[in-house]
Design an enzyme around this catalytic site. Structure first.
Site, mmCIF file in Angstrom:
data_model
loop_
_atom_site.group_PDB
_atom_site.id
_atom_site.type_symbol
_atom_site.label_atom_id
_atom_site.label_comp_id
_atom_site.label_asym_id
_atom_site.label_seq_id
_atom_site.Cartn_x
_atom_site.Cartn_y
_atom_site.Cartn_z
ATOM 1 N N THR A 13 0.811 -1.221 0.000
ATOM 2 C CA THR A 13 0.000 0.000 0.000
ATOM 3 C C THR A 13 0.843 1.269 0.000
ATOM 4 O OG1 THR A 13 -1.789 -1.108 1.161
ATOM 5 C CG2 THR A 13 -1.719 1.271 1.373
ATOM 6 N N SER A 56 1.266 -7.422 -1.675
ATOM 7 C CA SER A 56 1.910 -8.558 -1.006
ATOM 8 C C SER A 56 0.967 -9.733 -0.816
ATOM 9 C CB SER A 56 2.548 -8.129 0.312
ATOM 10 O OG SER A 56 1.580 -7.979 1.325
ATOM 11 N N GLN A 270 -3.740 -22.279 17.786
ATOM 12 C CA GLN A 270 -4.606 -21.249 17.205
ATOM 13 C C GLN A 270 -4.733 -20.037 18.133
ATOM 14 O OE1 GLN A 270 -8.422 -22.918 16.009
ATOM 15 N NE2 GLN A 270 -7.431 -24.705 15.122
ATOM 16 N N CYS A 271 -4.318 -20.203 19.401
ATOM 17 C CA CYS A 271 -4.385 -19.059 20.326
ATOM 18 C C CYS A 271 -3.374 -17.999 19.907
ATOM 19 C CB CYS A 271 -4.058 -19.509 21.751
ATOM 20 S SG CYS A 271 -5.251 -20.666 22.411
HETATM 21 N N1 ASP Z 1 -2.777 -5.473 0.157
HETATM 22 C C1 ASP Z 1 -1.704 -4.603 0.634
HETATM 23 C C2 ASP Z 1 -0.404 -5.386 0.587
HETATM 24 O O1 ASP Z 1 -0.178 -6.194 1.457
HETATM 25 C C3 ASP Z 1 -1.995 -4.137 2.013
HETATM 26 C C4 ASP Z 1 -0.950 -3.191 2.594
HETATM 27 O O2 ASP Z 1 0.141 -3.011 2.141
HETATM 28 O O3 ASP Z 1 -1.293 -2.590 3.648
HETATM 29 O O4 ASP Z 1 0.373 -5.238 -0.318
#
Ligand code: ASP
Length: 333
Positions: A13, A56, A270-271
Site C-alpha cells: 500500500t 503482497s 490457534q491461540c
Molecule cells: N494489500 C496490501 C499489501 O499487502 C496491504 C498493505 O500493504 O497494507 O500489499
C-alpha cells in the site's frame, strides 16, 4: 562510513495509487517520496525498487529468496536496510528473512503503510521515518518490523489489525522499541551478536501447507494435502496448548502415515498468545505418539517460514525436526 540506508521497495500500500479497482502497486516510489521530503531531515538513504512492485497478497515463497539476494548484493555498501513491503504478508516475509539472514550484523527493517504515501492522512512517512532511524542507528542487528508505535522482532510478529495504524503485534515477545514522543529502544530484548550465517536457498512454492483444525475436520478433508507429493511439511493449527480431536482414529492414522513417509508436521496453537505443551492433555499427547513436532510459541508465520527454510537446507526430516525445536534467531522462547 556515514550511515547510509538502502530502501528496497517491494510493493504494498505504501507505494500504491488509486485505480478503478481500488489501490494498485505503482513503480516510481523514490520519485514520489523525493517530492515530499524537502522539509524533513532524515538519515541519508537511496531507494531501489524491485522490477514489479506487488500487492503482497500475491507474495510467493520465491520472493523471500529474491528479497534476501537483493539485500546481500549490497550488504557491504550500506549501514542498514529498510524493506518497504505490503502489510498483508509482511510478518511472513520478516520471518523468512530472519532465517536467511541469521547472524545479521546490520539492521533490516520492514515497514509499509495502511494508507498510501500520496493519500491524505497517510501513515507512510511516519513509518518510513522511524524505520530509517533504526536502520541508520547501528544498535539493532536483526530483522524487524517497524510499524505504528512499535519496533518488533520480525519472526515474532503478526498482522493483528486490518484497519488500525498500529497494525502489528508480537504477542509472545515484548516490543524491541516503543515509538512515542520519545523512541525507547529496549536493548536488553535485542538479539545478541552472532556470527553471520547467511543462507538463501531456493524454496519450493508448495513445500509447506497449513491445516487448521476445526470441529468436524476429518481424514477425508486433510488427506489430499498430506498425500500431495510436493508437500514436505505441514503446519497444524491446533486448539489451546496443542490439542487435536484424537477420538477420530482415522484422522490420527493419516497424520501418522504422513509422518512415516517423511512429512514434517509442526504443531502450533490457534491461540494468539501462549505456547504448545503437547503432553498437557491426552488429546495433545496423541499427537506426540503420531510423530507431530511441537512448535513451542512460534507464530504461524514464523513456523511456516522456518519449516520452508529448514526443508530447503537440512539433509533429512530428522534434522529438520531437531532444528525446529531450537531457537535459530529468537523465534521461540
Ligand atoms: N494489500 C496490501 C499489501 O499487502 C496491504 C498493505 O500493504 O497494507 O500489499
Amino acid at each position: 562510513m556515514n550511515p547510509r540506508v538502502l530502501v528496497l521497495n517491494t510493493g504494498g500500500t505504501i507505494g500504491m495509487c488509486r485505480s478503478p479497482d481500488g489501490y494498485r502497486p505503482m513503480a516510481g516510489f523514490g520519485e514520489r517520496l523525493a517530492g515530499m521530503l524537502h522539509v524533513r531531515t532524515l538519515p541519508a538513504f537511496e531507494v531501489v525498487e524491485i522490477e514489479e512492485p506487488i500487492d503482497s497478497a500475491n507474495l510467493q515463497p520465491a520472493h523471500w529468496s529474491r528479497i534476501a539476494r537483493e539485500l546481500l548484493k549490497r550488504w557491504d555498501d550500506y549501514s542498514g536496510f529498510v524493506v518497504l513491503h505490503g502489510t498483508d504478508t509482511m510478518a511472513w516475509s520478516a520471518s523468512a528473512l530472519s532465517f536467511m539472514l541469521r547472524g545479521a550484523d546490520k539492521p533490516v527493517i520492514l515497514t509499509g503503510a495502511q494508507i498510501p504515501l500520496v493519500e491524505p492522512r497517510s501513515d507512510a512517512l511516519g513509518n518510513l521515518e522511524a524505520a530509517l532511524l533504526f536502520a541508520a542507528g547501528g544498535q539493532v542487528r536483526e530483522v524487524c518490523i517497524c510499524f505504528g508505535r512499535h519496533l518488533l522482532r520480525g519472526n515474532r510478529s503478526s498482522k493483528m489489525a486490518s484497519m488500525d495504524f498500529d497494525a502489528f503485534g508480537s504477542p509472545n515477545f515484548l516490543p524491541l522499541a516503543d515509538i512515542g514522543i520519545d523512541i525507547v529502544l529496549h536493548r536488553e530484548r535485542l538479539l545478541p551478536a552472532a556470527a553471520r550465517a547467511f543462507r538463501v536457498p531456493e524454496l519450493g512454492a508448495d513445500a509447506v501447507a497449513v491445516i487448521t483444525l476445526h470441529p468436524g475436520i476429518s481424514a477425508r478433508i486433510v488427506q489430499p494435502v498430506l498425500a500431495d507429493a510436493a508437500v514436505r511439511g505441514v503446519i497444524l493449527r491446533s486448539y489451546g496448548v496443542g490439542n487435536a480431536p484424537d477420538a477420530d482414529q482415522q484422522l490420527m492414522a493419516v497424520l501418522k502415515a504422513a509422518v512415516a513417509r517423511g512429512v514434517v508436521i509442526v504443531n502450533t496453537t490457534q491461540c494468539v498468545t501462549g505456547r504448545v505443551a503437547q503432553g498437557a492433555y491426552a488429546t495433545g499427547a496423541t499427537l506426540s505418539r503420531v510423530g507431530v513436532t511441537p512448535g513451542a510459541d512460534m507464530t504461524l508465520e514464523s513456523a511456516f517460514a522456518k519449516l520452508h527454510f529448514l526443508l530447503a537446507t537440512e539433509p533429512d526430516a530428522d534434522a529438520v525436526r531437531l532444528r525446529l525445536g531450537q531457537s535459530l534467531c529468537g523465534e521461540l522462547s
